[in-house]
Write an enzyme that holds these catalytic residues in place. Structure first.
Site, PDB file in Angstrom:
ATOM      1  N   GLY A 133      62.853  30.134  87.006  1.00  0.00           N
ATOM      2  CA  GLY A 133      64.216  30.501  86.633  1.00  0.00           C
ATOM      3  C   GLY A 133      65.141  30.650  87.826  1.00  0.00           C
ATOM      4  O   GLY A 133      66.267  30.137  87.831  1.00  0.00           O
ATOM      5  N   ALA A 134      64.688  31.358  88.863  1.00  0.00           N
ATOM      6  CA  ALA A 134      65.507  31.493  90.074  1.00  0.00           C
ATOM      7  C   ALA A 134      65.663  30.147  90.761  1.00  0.00           C
ATOM      8  O   ALA A 134      66.730  29.814  91.289  1.00  0.00           O
ATOM      9  CB  ALA A 134      64.879  32.508  91.019  1.00  0.00           C
ATOM     10  N   ASP A 174      72.909  34.067  88.990  1.00  0.00           N
ATOM     11  CA  ASP A 174      72.162  33.702  90.195  1.00  0.00           C
ATOM     12  C   ASP A 174      72.827  32.523  90.909  1.00  0.00           C
ATOM     13  O   ASP A 174      72.812  32.432  92.133  1.00  0.00           O
ATOM     14  CB  ASP A 174      70.722  33.323  89.843  1.00  0.00           C
ATOM     15  CG  ASP A 174      69.848  34.521  89.543  1.00  0.00           C
ATOM     16  OD1 ASP A 174      70.151  35.618  90.035  1.00  0.00           O
ATOM     17  OD2 ASP A 174      68.846  34.356  88.816  1.00  0.00           O
ATOM     18  N   LYS A 222      63.072  34.747  82.981  1.00  0.00           N
ATOM     19  CA  LYS A 222      64.384  34.096  82.951  1.00  0.00           C
ATOM     20  C   LYS A 222      64.430  32.886  82.026  1.00  0.00           C
ATOM     21  O   LYS A 222      65.484  32.584  81.455  1.00  0.00           O
ATOM     22  CB  LYS A 222      64.809  33.700  84.366  1.00  0.00           C
ATOM     23  CG  LYS A 222      65.112  34.892  85.257  1.00  0.00           C
ATOM     24  CD  LYS A 222      65.580  34.462  86.638  1.00  0.00           C
ATOM     25  CE  LYS A 222      65.872  35.677  87.513  1.00  0.00           C
ATOM     26  NZ  LYS A 222      66.362  35.290  88.850  1.00  0.00           N
ATOM     27  N   THR A 251      64.834  39.263  85.064  1.00  0.00           N
ATOM     28  CA  THR A 251      64.286  38.703  86.292  1.00  0.00           C
ATOM     29  C   THR A 251      62.877  38.185  86.054  1.00  0.00           C
ATOM     30  O   THR A 251      62.390  38.143  84.914  1.00  0.00           O
ATOM     31  CB  THR A 251      64.355  39.729  87.442  1.00  0.00           C
ATOM     32  OG1 THR A 251      64.063  39.076  88.678  1.00  0.00           O
ATOM     33  CG2 THR A 251      63.392  40.886  87.225  1.00  0.00           C
ATOM     34  N   SER A 263      63.643  47.661  92.652  1.00  0.00           N
ATOM     35  CA  SER A 263      64.949  47.031  92.458  1.00  0.00           C
ATOM     36  C   SER A 263      66.100  47.957  92.840  1.00  0.00           C
ATOM     37  O   SER A 263      66.092  49.150  92.543  1.00  0.00           O
ATOM     38  CB  SER A 263      65.117  46.612  90.989  1.00  0.00           C
ATOM     39  OG  SER A 263      66.426  46.126  90.752  1.00  0.00           O
ATOM     40  N   LEU A 264      67.109  47.358  93.466  1.00  0.00           N
ATOM     41  CA  LEU A 264      68.314  48.112  93.821  1.00  0.00           C
ATOM     42  C   LEU A 264      69.441  47.899  92.806  1.00  0.00           C
ATOM     43  O   LEU A 264      70.537  48.426  92.992  1.00  0.00           O
ATOM     44  CB  LEU A 264      68.792  47.705  95.221  1.00  0.00           C
ATOM     45  CG  LEU A 264      67.837  48.038  96.370  1.00  0.00           C
ATOM     46  CD1 LEU A 264      68.422  47.582  97.695  1.00  0.00           C
ATOM     47  CD2 LEU A 264      67.519  49.518  96.402  1.00  0.00           C
ATOM     48  N   SER A 265      69.164  47.147  91.750  1.00  0.00           N
ATOM     49  CA  SER A 265      70.202  46.902  90.745  1.00  0.00           C
ATOM     50  C   SER A 265      70.765  48.188  90.149  1.00  0.00           C
ATOM     51  O   SER A 265      71.987  48.301  89.982  1.00  0.00           O
ATOM     52  CB  SER A 265      69.659  46.000  89.635  1.00  0.00           C
ATOM     53  OG  SER A 265      69.447  44.695  90.108  1.00  0.00           O
TER      54      SER A 265
END
Length: 295
Positions: free
Chosen positions: A137-138, A110, A74, A70, A18-20
């Site tokens: 969820g997404a 999102d 979610k 994520t 993850s880049l969060s």
């Protein structure tokens, strides 16, 4: 009350790439803030997705200001929250939790993240007939965003028929009868053929992620009359996007959604206005690609 130091994190499975953390910590530093962003990876910790409530409580006790959520949590996290904002409540899915005055409040960035990325990357894409793979969820968020953008009809395809049925019913309650339908994967050939020239495919399953490589559908179903929008962003270049471009489809990677949803979450966590264009540039640099650009 605004502070100058924040502790936030991400709960999910297989989130090592993850880049969060980088996105939030870089934007905070530019604003003169200190932000520590920690990954709470279910696979590393060795707990099932159903343990999301315990992780939430632990983060709260440890002084976290908020969490991103994520796959695959979610929907699971919803029952462990004290309140939901209207968008998250309508979706039944949460990707951002803010600890506010002793309460855990769920939000969904999102929706706005995908809507902003799509409008920027595929501004002229036809939206008469949209086929969406994934009703998790997404999937709930991007289907909501696609209808908000003006899609006439979204057909949700999922390997779990009851999940697709549930999302389609919820969308019809929010947007009006007939705006959404559910279908099983066996109907993909006819659905994608019917979308020729008037719609496209939104992919909202984990397939293609670093931990879940592969194609979510047979490449032979793709044709030049479709556009293809991806939700997965690690890797930025998924097998689906490669196959779609080879078939002559206009495509949109998942990087824009990742950057814009992070910007919206940053605003919720800190109360400060993020520079979303700067965060998109960060993602472009971190991935080494032209993020969110139509191809």
């Amino acid at each position: 009350m605004l502070k100058d130091s924040y502790l936030v994190g991400l709960i999910g499975s297989g989130i090592g790439p993850s880049l969060s953390p980088a996105l939030h910590e870089r934007e905070a530093a530019r604003q003169g803030l200190r932000c520590l962003y920690r990954l709470l990876d279910l696979d590393t910790i060795g707990v099932p997705p159903e343990a999301v409530g315990e992780l939430l409580r632990a983060a709260r006790l440890l002084g976290f200001d908020g969490l991103n959520i994520t796959h695959p949590c979610k929907r699971l996290v919803v029952e462990h929250l004290d309140a939901l904002d209207p968008r998250a409540e309508a979706l039944g899915a949460v990707n951002t939790v803010v600890f506010d005055g002793g309460r855990a409040v769920g939000h969904n960035t999102d929706v706005t993240g995908f809507a902003t990325a799509f409008a920027r990357g595929l501004p002229d894409a036809p939206l008469e007939r949209v086929v969406q793979l994934g009703a998790g969820g997404a999937g709930a968020a991007v289907a909501h965003a696609t209808l908000t953008l003006g899609a006439e009809r979204v057909t949700v395809v999922d390997a779990l028929p009851e999940r697709a049925d549930g999302l389609a019913a919820a969308l019809n309650r929010s947007f009006g009868p007939g705006r959404a339908a559910a279908a099983v994967p066996d109907r993909l050939p006819e659905l994608l053929a019917a979308a020729d020239g008037g719609g496209g495919l939104v992919h909202a399953t984990p397939t293609g992620m670093a931990a879940h490589p592969g194609l979510p559908l047979p490449a032979g179903l793709l044709h030049p009359g479709l556009w293809v929008a991806e939700v997965v962003y690690r890797p930025l270049e998924t097998e689906l996007l490669r196959a779609a471009r080879a078939a002559g489809c206009a495509t949109l990677d998942g990087g824009g959604m990742a950057a814009f949803q992070a910007a919206d979450a940053f605003r919720l966590f800190t109360g400060r206005e993020p520079d979303s264009a700067r965060m998109l540039a960060d993602l472009t640099e971190l991935t080494g690609g032209a993020v969110g650009a139509p191809q």
